[in-house]
Design a protein around this motif. Sequence first.
Motif, short mmCIF file in Angstrom:
data_model
loop_
_atom_site.label_atom_id
_atom_site.label_comp_id
_atom_site.label_asym_id
_atom_site.label_seq_id
_atom_site.Cartn_x
_atom_site.Cartn_y
_atom_site.Cartn_z
N LYS A 184 30.49 -23.37 -32.42
CA LYS A 184 29.54 -23.09 -31.35
C LYS A 184 28.15 -22.83 -31.91
CE LYS A 184 28.88 -20.16 -27.27
NZ LYS A 184 29.42 -19.03 -26.48
N GLY A 185 28.08 -22.08 -33.02
CA GLY A 185 26.80 -21.83 -33.67
C GLY A 185 26.16 -23.09 -34.19
N GLU B 139 24.32 -25.22 -31.62
CA GLU B 139 23.05 -24.73 -31.08
C GLU B 139 21.89 -25.57 -31.59
OE1 GLU B 139 22.93 -20.61 -32.02
OE2 GLU B 139 24.48 -20.07 -30.55
N ASP B 140 22.13 -26.31 -32.66
CA ASP B 140 21.15 -27.28 -33.17
C ASP B 140 21.22 -28.53 -32.29
OD1 ASP B 140 19.74 -29.24 -34.56
OD2 ASP B 140 20.42 -28.56 -36.51
N GLU B 141 20.14 -28.89 -31.65
CA GLU B 141 20.13 -30.03 -30.73
C GLU B 141 20.50 -31.35 -31.41
OE1 GLU B 141 16.53 -30.33 -28.56
OE2 GLU B 141 16.79 -28.39 -27.53
#
Length: 267
Positions: free
Chosen positions: A158-159, A162-164
């Motif tokens: 999930k982390g 967070e990078d598009e």
Amino acid sequence: MHTSPILASDVWIDHPHGRLFSRVWRHASTGRADSENTPIVLLHDSLGCVDLWRDFPALLAFETGCDVLAYDRLGFGRSDRREGKLPLDFIADEARTYFPVVCEQHKVNRFIAFGHSVGGGMAVHCAAQYPERCEGLITESAQAFIGEETRAGLLEAKGLFEDERALSRLAKYHGDKAAWVLDAWLGTWLAPSFAAWSLRDVLPAVRCPVLAIHGALDEYGSSRHPETIAEHAAGPSRVHILPGTYHVPHKERPGEIAGLVAAFSSR
């Protein structure tokens, strides 16, 4: 071993909920599929699709001599979009609602089910749902329950998303469905209402031979997952742990996985 070239053909499948994309790999010398053929049916992972199996299905067809069939689940890859949240029983529902339509379209009577990650859970349900038709079950990196390692792996993923740019890479395979695909994975598996999910109740209905493959370094679960599958399935079961291997053995060690499946299917 068959040595004729492997041919791939694409087939669209009409389903009441939307069109599904599928592809079949077969030896040129065998021609069209028939009722005596027992194909290996691939069920993809939470972010997967037909194209993300890459060259593995052709290698699998070559090594085993079997036809290999893969399809994009509704909402994934080239298949039509799927609206709303996944139901909590989506793993079992794949076997009830979509898998039989795929088999009917491809005139599949008997089959070997091969599922990667969540596809492994779906393959378990397919084997349990159609015990007279399933000749073998292969799970690869499948989760049998949601443990602490599974949750930790999901939170780490999930982390990363967070990078598009990670979502953009997902869109290469799922188009404008990419955000839905990501939420169908993380949103479902991290939901408190899904925490009690497991395969334990359905495994006793699996009567065919089972091969449970798992990487020793799998990010989403320890060897307890394949061991649970083998312990609770009713059919003769074997666990194969791959040292130095993570969550996608068929990508990390394709030749070895194809060889394991060839030996399993020949028995």
